[in-house]
Design a protein around this motif. Structure first.
Motif, PDB file in Angstrom:
ATOM      1  N   ASN A  84      -0.666 -59.871   8.264  1.00  0.00           N
ATOM      2  CA  ASN A  84      -1.541 -58.810   7.778  1.00  0.00           C
ATOM      3  C   ASN A  84      -0.717 -57.834   6.947  1.00  0.00           C
ATOM      4  N   PHE A  85      -1.195 -57.558   5.746  1.00  0.00           N
ATOM      5  CA  PHE A  85      -0.507 -56.656   4.827  1.00  0.00           C
ATOM      6  C   PHE A  85      -1.378 -55.424   4.634  1.00  0.00           C
ATOM      7  N   MET A  86      -0.796 -54.228   4.844  1.00  0.00           N
ATOM      8  CA  MET A  86      -1.571 -52.984   4.809  1.00  0.00           C
ATOM      9  C   MET A  86      -0.884 -51.954   3.909  1.00  0.00           C
ATOM     10  N   PRO A  87      -1.162 -51.964   2.609  1.00  0.00           N
ATOM     11  CA  PRO A  87      -0.620 -50.917   1.727  1.00  0.00           C
ATOM     12  C   PRO A  87      -1.377 -49.609   1.910  1.00  0.00           C
ATOM     13  N   PHE A  88      -0.702 -48.488   1.674  1.00  0.00           N
ATOM     14  CA  PHE A  88      -1.354 -47.191   1.825  1.00  0.00           C
ATOM     15  C   PHE A  88      -0.790 -46.168   0.843  1.00  0.00           C
ATOM     16  N   VAL A  89      -1.592 -45.144   0.562  1.00  0.00           N
ATOM     17  CA  VAL A  89      -1.166 -43.986  -0.221  1.00  0.00           C
ATOM     18  C   VAL A  89      -1.526 -42.747   0.589  1.00  0.00           C
ATOM     19  N   GLY A  90      -0.787 -41.677   0.364  1.00  0.00           N
ATOM     20  CA  GLY A  90      -1.057 -40.494   1.166  1.00  0.00           C
ATOM     21  C   GLY A  90      -0.555 -39.217   0.530  1.00  0.00           C
ATOM     22  N   ALA A 111      -3.900 -62.499   5.555  1.00  0.00           N
ATOM     23  CA  ALA A 111      -3.372 -63.787   5.109  1.00  0.00           C
ATOM     24  C   ALA A 111      -3.060 -64.609   6.355  1.00  0.00           C
ATOM     25  N   LYS A 112      -2.648 -65.837   6.167  1.00  0.00           N
ATOM     26  CA  LYS A 112      -2.337 -66.693   7.300  1.00  0.00           C
ATOM     27  C   LYS A 112      -1.170 -66.126   8.106  1.00  0.00           C
ATOM     28  N   ASN A 164       2.403 -57.001   9.308  1.00  0.00           N
ATOM     29  CA  ASN A 164       2.253 -57.380  10.713  1.00  0.00           C
ATOM     30  C   ASN A 164       2.378 -58.893  10.837  1.00  0.00           C
ATOM     31  N   ILE A 165       3.438 -59.339  11.532  1.00  0.00           N
ATOM     32  CA  ILE A 165       3.650 -60.764  11.785  1.00  0.00           C
ATOM     33  C   ILE A 165       3.701 -60.961  13.294  1.00  0.00           C
ATOM     34  N   LYS A 166       2.626 -61.515  13.829  1.00  0.00           N
ATOM     35  CA  LYS A 166       2.482 -61.704  15.270  1.00  0.00           C
ATOM     36  C   LYS A 166       2.640 -60.352  15.974  1.00  0.00           C
TER      37      LYS A 166
END
Length: 333
Positions: free
Chosen positions: A257-263, A253-254, A296-298
């Motif tokens: 960065n969005f990173m969902p995960f499963v484990g 996104a602007k 993640n923002i900057k």
């Protein structure tokens, strides 16, 4: 000489760890600082390498390979204090506050450092017991091996061109857990011997892992073996095998960065020994599922991870691990 080493001033250790972190800036002056996704590797026992603390919790992040940050881990356990079904149960709450970092050394070599502070509470029959203090520090050296391929023109391989990365890589780690946390022998009689600030022993850590990082999806796996040492009380926690595997996706996104995960992750523990004798019902195993995300923002990374056991058999069934919550905030270097 060993005695003198064990009595190292804890403030001095903190200074040493921060010196390693600051040394990263000098390393970056001589080589590019890598920021490609590394992995959510489970390389450290986040409490004190005791039998109920999970070695599969993870040390790195999904987003970046070089960082300094703070992590908080909340865990709860329930222990049966007796052999009968109506025997009283104790509740243990483990709060762990960690300074952690991943530092480049040279080319594909990295250092992971971790210094925890433990705040542990145990309630039995409306009586609460608390212990707290600096836990056991960890230092691990890593080598990352990217898997490369040759550039091709049609079906002809051009060996004069530069190799391309495939997104696949292997990782090898070798480290040590230092006995910076205090071990109290009286607490070893608890049903849950993981109720300790530290183990009082030097432990070895051997790890190997695989990761794939694509544009929209990534996979991380790790297998670790913890070789436990004997402390000055002739008490030795059982050796431990840990594994973890995570699958994540990347949503861009602007400016965010969005990173969902499963484990899924798990640990197997060998029996504890004291004075050369093996203690009964001190081994076990556990398998966990996890769900989380990183934002993640900057240069900042915020992460959250919720973990729930799906199978466990700890200490003859006398100890039950409950849900676990992990939060962390990192600054990318």
């Amino acid at each position: 000489m060993m005695k003198d080493f064990l009595s190292i001033n804890k403030k001095g250790l903190i200074t040493m760890l921060f010196a390693l972190i600051l040394a990263k800036s000098n390393a970056c002056e001589h080589q590019p600082c890598l920021h490609e996704p590394l992995t959510n590797f489970g390389v450290l026992c986040d409490l004190c390498s005791c039998s109920t603390s999970s070695g599969s919790m993870g040390f790195g992040t999904l987003n970046n390979s070089n960082f300094i940050g703070f992590r908080y881990i909340y865990q709860t356990f329930e222990s049966q204090n007796g052999v009968f079904q109506n025997s009283p149960k104790s509740k243990e709450i483990f709060n762990t506050y960690q300074l952690w970092a991943q530092i480049p050394v040279k080319n594909n070599f990295y250092l992971s450092v971790n210094l925890p502070y433990q705040d542990l509470n145990r309630t039995l029959n409306q009586t609460t017991e608390n212990i707290n203090g600096i836990g056991d520090a960890n230092i691990i050296a890593w080598y990352k091996l990217p898997l490369l391929k040759k550039k091709e023109s049609g079906e002809t391989v051009d060996y004069n061109t530069t190799d391309q990365t495939t997104g696949h890589s292997l990782l090898f780690g070798l480290g040590v857990k230092l006995p910076t946390g205090k071990f109290e022998e009286l607490l070893a009689d608890n049903i849950n011997p993981g109720f300790q600030v530290g183990t009082g022993s030097f432990d070895g850590i051997i790890s190997t892992g695989y990761s794939y990082s694509g544009k929209k999806i990534g996979v991380n796996t790790l297998l670790s073996y913890y070789l436990k040492g004997e402390n000055k009380n002739e008490y030795k926690f059982g050796d431990q095998i840990s594994f973890s595997a995570n699958v994540y996706t990347v949503v861009n996104a602007k400016k965010v960065n969005f990173m969902p995960f499963v484990g899924v992750s798990g640990d197997t523990y060998n029996k504890i020994t004291q004075y050369g004798e093996t203690l009964n019902d001190t081994n076990g195993n556990i398998i966990n599922t996890s769900l989380g995300a990183e934002v993640n923002i900057k240069t900042f990374v915020f992460g959250v991870n919720f973990t729930k056991p799906i199978h466990q058999d700890l200490f003859g069934g006398n100890v039950k691990s409950k849900n676990r919550l992990t939060l962390y905030l990192n600054y990318s270097l």
